[in-house]
Scaffold this motif. Structure first.
Motif, mmCIF file in Angstrom:
data_model
loop_
_atom_site.group_PDB
_atom_site.id
_atom_site.type_symbol
_atom_site.label_atom_id
_atom_site.label_comp_id
_atom_site.label_asym_id
_atom_site.label_seq_id
_atom_site.Cartn_x
_atom_site.Cartn_y
_atom_site.Cartn_z
ATOM 1 N N GLN A 54 0.815 -1.020 0.022
ATOM 2 C CA GLN A 54 -0.036 0.055 0.133
ATOM 3 C C GLN A 54 0.855 1.359 0.026
ATOM 4 O OE1 GLN A 54 -2.751 -0.241 3.258
ATOM 5 N NE2 GLN A 54 -4.325 -1.406 2.109
ATOM 6 N N GLY A 55 2.004 1.245 0.821
ATOM 7 C CA GLY A 55 2.749 2.480 0.612
ATOM 8 C C GLY A 55 3.776 2.517 -0.255
ATOM 9 N N GLY A 56 3.859 1.699 -1.090
ATOM 10 C CA GLY A 56 4.728 1.565 -2.178
ATOM 11 C C GLY A 56 6.129 1.323 -1.709
ATOM 12 N N GLY A 57 6.597 0.779 -0.743
ATOM 13 C CA GLY A 57 7.812 0.555 -0.258
ATOM 14 C C GLY A 57 8.283 -0.665 0.084
ATOM 15 N N GLY A 58 7.416 -1.600 -0.630
ATOM 16 C CA GLY A 58 7.665 -3.045 -0.338
ATOM 17 C C GLY A 58 8.737 -3.660 -1.226
ATOM 18 N N VAL A 59 9.355 -3.124 -2.047
ATOM 19 C CA VAL A 59 10.516 -3.381 -2.864
ATOM 20 C C VAL A 59 11.570 -2.676 -2.532
ATOM 21 C CG1 VAL A 59 11.653 -3.746 -5.164
ATOM 22 C CG2 VAL A 59 8.895 -4.476 -4.725
ATOM 23 N N LEU A 60 11.551 -1.386 -2.785
ATOM 24 C CA LEU A 60 12.382 -0.159 -2.382
ATOM 25 C C LEU A 60 11.951 0.733 -1.463
ATOM 26 C CD1 LEU A 60 14.346 0.625 -5.832
ATOM 27 C CD2 LEU A 60 15.303 -0.576 -3.602
ATOM 28 N N GLU A 61 12.399 1.001 -0.370
ATOM 29 C CA GLU A 61 12.363 2.349 0.507
ATOM 30 C C GLU A 61 13.090 3.425 -0.048
ATOM 31 O OE1 GLU A 61 12.911 1.375 4.591
ATOM 32 O OE2 GLU A 61 11.867 -0.366 4.613
ATOM 33 N N ASP A 62 12.094 4.407 -0.642
ATOM 34 C CA ASP A 62 12.722 5.561 -1.145
ATOM 35 C C ASP A 62 12.703 6.535 0.037
ATOM 36 O OD1 ASP A 62 13.451 7.493 -2.730
ATOM 37 O OD2 ASP A 62 11.603 7.717 -3.623
ATOM 38 N N ARG A 63 14.088 6.504 0.656
ATOM 39 C CA ARG A 63 14.043 7.585 1.631
ATOM 40 C C ARG A 63 14.750 8.852 1.388
ATOM 41 N NH1 ARG A 63 16.396 3.533 6.480
ATOM 42 N NH2 ARG A 63 14.599 2.122 6.630
ATOM 43 N N ARG A 64 14.992 9.945 2.205
ATOM 44 C CA ARG A 64 15.344 11.206 1.794
ATOM 45 C C ARG A 64 16.985 11.238 1.328
ATOM 46 N NH1 ARG A 64 17.832 15.386 4.649
ATOM 47 N NH2 ARG A 64 17.562 14.009 6.674
ATOM 48 N N THR A 65 17.534 9.896 2.091
ATOM 49 C CA THR A 65 19.035 10.210 1.671
ATOM 50 C C THR A 65 19.718 8.939 0.990
ATOM 51 O OG1 THR A 65 19.600 9.375 3.862
ATOM 52 C CG2 THR A 65 19.496 11.797 3.643
ATOM 53 N N GLU A 66 18.724 7.909 0.828
ATOM 54 C CA GLU A 66 19.091 6.369 0.429
ATOM 55 C C GLU A 66 17.943 5.818 -0.304
ATOM 56 O OE1 GLU A 66 20.761 4.775 4.074
ATOM 57 O OE2 GLU A 66 18.433 4.334 4.806
ATOM 58 N N LEU A 67 18.284 4.820 -0.852
ATOM 59 C CA LEU A 67 17.332 3.911 -1.261
ATOM 60 C C LEU A 67 17.664 2.473 -0.432
ATOM 61 C CD1 LEU A 67 17.375 3.676 -5.144
ATOM 62 C CD2 LEU A 67 15.429 4.731 -3.664
ATOM 63 N N ARG A 68 16.684 1.919 -0.113
ATOM 64 C CA ARG A 68 16.813 0.661 0.981
ATOM 65 C C ARG A 68 16.043 -0.527 0.278
ATOM 66 N NH1 ARG A 68 14.354 -1.581 5.715
ATOM 67 N NH2 ARG A 68 16.249 -2.821 6.957
ATOM 68 N N ALA A 69 16.956 -1.688 0.057
ATOM 69 C CA ALA A 69 16.290 -2.886 -0.744
ATOM 70 C C ALA A 69 15.441 -3.659 0.607
ATOM 71 C CB ALA A 69 17.238 -3.508 -1.070
ATOM 72 N N ARG A 70 14.617 -4.133 0.133
ATOM 73 C CA ARG A 70 13.799 -5.039 1.281
ATOM 74 C C ARG A 70 13.951 -6.731 0.713
ATOM 75 N NH1 ARG A 70 10.711 -2.563 4.621
ATOM 76 N NH2 ARG A 70 9.178 -4.189 4.931
ATOM 77 N N GLY A 71 12.872 -7.429 1.123
ATOM 78 C CA GLY A 71 13.255 -8.715 1.169
ATOM 79 C C GLY A 71 12.535 -9.449 -0.285
ATOM 80 N N VAL A 72 12.776 -8.280 -1.349
ATOM 81 C CA VAL A 72 12.382 -8.810 -2.787
ATOM 82 C C VAL A 72 13.782 -8.657 -3.502
ATOM 83 C CG1 VAL A 72 11.194 -8.539 -4.874
ATOM 84 C CG2 VAL A 72 9.931 -8.073 -2.289
ATOM 85 N N VAL A 73 14.150 -9.866 -4.282
ATOM 86 C CA VAL A 73 15.549 -9.651 -5.209
ATOM 87 C C VAL A 73 14.889 -9.608 -6.574
ATOM 88 C CG1 VAL A 73 16.545 -11.141 -3.216
ATOM 89 C CG2 VAL A 73 15.521 -12.267 -5.128
ATOM 90 N N GLY A 74 15.907 -9.661 -7.333
ATOM 91 C CA GLY A 74 15.899 -9.512 -8.877
ATOM 92 C C GLY A 74 16.283 -8.283 -9.669
ATOM 93 N N VAL A 75 15.989 -7.722 -10.640
ATOM 94 C CA VAL A 75 16.484 -6.471 -11.159
ATOM 95 C C VAL A 75 15.155 -5.570 -11.705
ATOM 96 C CG1 VAL A 75 17.597 -6.005 -13.449
ATOM 97 C CG2 VAL A 75 18.363 -7.967 -12.390
ATOM 98 N N ILE A 76 15.759 -4.330 -11.488
ATOM 99 C CA ILE A 76 14.663 -3.153 -11.727
ATOM 100 C C ILE A 76 15.622 -2.162 -12.667
ATOM 101 C CG2 ILE A 76 13.446 -1.208 -10.975
ATOM 102 C CD1 ILE A 76 13.733 -2.539 -8.056
ATOM 103 N N ALA A 77 14.858 -1.993 -13.958
ATOM 104 C CA ALA A 77 15.706 -1.404 -14.849
ATOM 105 C C ALA A 77 14.829 -0.101 -15.314
ATOM 106 C CB ALA A 77 15.955 -2.330 -16.169
ATOM 107 N N ALA A 78 15.538 1.053 -15.332
ATOM 108 C CA ALA A 78 14.707 2.433 -15.731
ATOM 109 C C ALA A 78 15.624 2.994 -16.658
ATOM 110 C CB ALA A 78 14.598 3.175 -14.426
ATOM 111 N N GLN A 79 15.231 4.221 -17.256
ATOM 112 C CA GLN A 79 15.992 4.682 -18.293
ATOM 113 C C GLN A 79 17.446 4.999 -17.555
ATOM 114 O OE1 GLN A 79 14.134 8.518 -19.542
ATOM 115 N NE2 GLN A 79 15.440 8.770 -21.073
ATOM 116 N N GLY A 80 18.655 4.695 -18.162
ATOM 117 C CA GLY A 80 19.881 5.217 -17.982
ATOM 118 C C GLY A 80 20.267 4.308 -16.749
ATOM 119 N N CYS A 81 19.705 3.212 -16.224
ATOM 120 C CA CYS A 81 20.140 2.726 -14.737
ATOM 121 C C CYS A 81 19.365 1.446 -14.797
ATOM 122 C CB CYS A 81 20.070 3.743 -13.944
ATOM 123 S SG CYS A 81 18.354 4.092 -13.215
#
Length: 438
Positions: free
Chosen positions: A41-68
């Motif tokens: 519901q909060g959208g952070g179950g895969v990646l926590e988008d924090r103010r100073t960092e990204l934090r991975a959670r208990g989901v593995v694999g590959v995320i691809a976006a433009q340029g990264c």
């Protein structure tokens, strides 16, 4: 394209320095992660988008976006300690092994060199394996089946459709309403393979893999394009004529519909191939237990049982159904319940409870009451903090009863003879007790 690799629960700082990710790239990855069904519901179950960092959670694999791209690997201890590239390569091998066991696939990883494991992400490695297997299969020819057709022809082919003939062509006897079977390659299995090739071409960032996929797409040029949601998986029949395609069919399901993962693509945002480790670990261990007890008098049920905890007094409705991960029966009687947990427990010297949660113990108490097994096990991944020996870590007795509850571990970092190790570490005493009863 800039590529990043993290282990689950690790952090990737925002910034422009070494080991950091620019804020605009982090936002792109976070947006793709939020499109996943694992995001919550909060959208952070895969990646926590924090103010100073990204934090991975208990989901593995590959995320691809433009340029990264961001690769998230499971937290598996690989011994001895190695440099990061070698350690990540070893973890990728273990993860592919877990996927192969969980999905009952025969995956030959021998063609991949150590450099491939170090240089490529998990996604590109899986695509490479799929392309190699599919290329080998199509060289022997695409599978074909007889399909039923109806057509109006100038000469009879097959049998005459009498009702259609006299309703549609009563005044035109020069056309015959025919029903016939035609040997065709345009079948459900080939349509699924074509959809998988097209899907992977959009996901791959490897020039070598894209070249392989373009060549395979040419082979499937005459096969009908079907959108992934419209694919007719139930129409695929694997029998002696196409047995060689069974693993490829399984890999197509891995990419397009497996319950252990999700593939997503936002409107131009990017793509993701993600696996929820709790579900993957559960299925992996379950398959290993089935192998470990094959040929014995014990029968294994995965996600079986399904007894209810409560019954409503008002309307006699059953509520709060249980689904133990693994039930082991002998002669219809449950003798062992195993529940898998993809999380780290601590050594007994640090914590007598080993960090086992109160909720997990309550869950096992419910299983003990409903299924009445003499033994229950909470099974965790082994790690170096537990010492060198996997297997039973602590054993408890339910107060006032003879029922035993174990905490145990299995070393997923070491796949060598893992079925034998699991049998010896968890089930030897169960088999010995059976022999004594006989």
């Amino acid at each position: 394209m800039t590529a990043y690799t993290l282990q689950e629960w690790a952090r990737l700082p925002l910034g422009d320095g070494q080991g950091e990710i620019p804020e605009h790239l982090a936002k792109r990855l976070a947006d793709v992660a939020k499109a996943s069904s694992f995001a919550g519901q909060g959208g952070g179950g895969v990646l926590e988008d924090r103010r100073t960092e990204l934090r991975a959670r208990g989901v593995v694999g590959v995320i691809a976006a433009q340029g990264c791209s961001l690769e998230i690997l499971p937290k598996i201890d690989v011994l001895p300690a190695e440099v990061a590239e070698q350690q990540n390569a070893a973890i990728r091998k273990r993860l592919v092994h877990m996927l192969a066991v969980a999905l009952n696939l025969k995956i030959d990883m021998g063609q991949l060199t150590e450099l491939d494991w170090q240089r490529e992400t998990l996604l590109e490695i899986l695509i490479r394996i799929f392309c190699d297997k599919l290329t080998e299969a199509v060289r022997r020819g695409l599978p074909r089946r007889y399909l039923g057709h109806e057509d109006d022809l100038p000469a009879l082919r097959g049998t005459l459709d009498v009702p259609r003939q006299f309703t549609r062509h009563a005044a035109n006897p020069g056309r015959l309403a025919c029903r016939f079977d035609d040997l065709s390659q345009d079948i459900a299995l080939n349509r699924i393979m074509k959809a998988a090739v097209a899907h992977l071409f959009r996901m791959s960032r490897s020039a070598a893999n894209q070249k392989r996929l373009r060549e395979l797409a040419f082979v499937y040029g005459d096969i009908t394009d079907i959108p992934v949601p419209a694919l007719k998986w139930e129409d695929v029949i694997i029998d002696r004529t196409n047995r060689a395609w069974q693993d490829l069919f399984g890999m197509a399901q891995l990419f397009l519909r497996s319950r252990y993962q999700t593939t997503s693509s936002g409107a131009g945002q990017g793509t993701a191939l993600l696996f929820e480790m709790n579900a993957l670990f559960e299925e992996y261990v379950g398959r290993l237990v089935v192998r470990a007890l094959a040929g014995t008098e014990f029968r294994v049920s995965l996600q079986g049982g399904r007894l209810f905890c409560l019954t409503s007094i008002d309307d006699n409705r059953d509520m709060f159904q249980t689904k133990p991960d693994i039930l082991i029966r002998r002669g219809g009687q449950v003798v062992h319940v195993i529940d898998t947990k993809w999380k780290r427990i601590s050594a007994r010297i640090n914590d007598p409870k080993q960090g086992v949660s109160q909720g997990d113990i309550y869950q096992m108490m419910a299983y003990a009451h409903l299924y009445k097994p003499p033994r229950l096990t909470l099974l965790y991944p082994h790690h170096v903090g537990l010492g060198r020996n996997e297997g039973v870590q602590t054993q408890f007795r339910i107060t006032g009863h003879d029922t035993l509850i174990d905490t145990a571990s299995v070393d997923v970092a070491n796949s060598k003879e893992i079925v034998t190790r699991l049998r010896n570490n968890l089930f030897t005493s169960m088999m010995d007790d059976t022999l004594l009863l006989c």
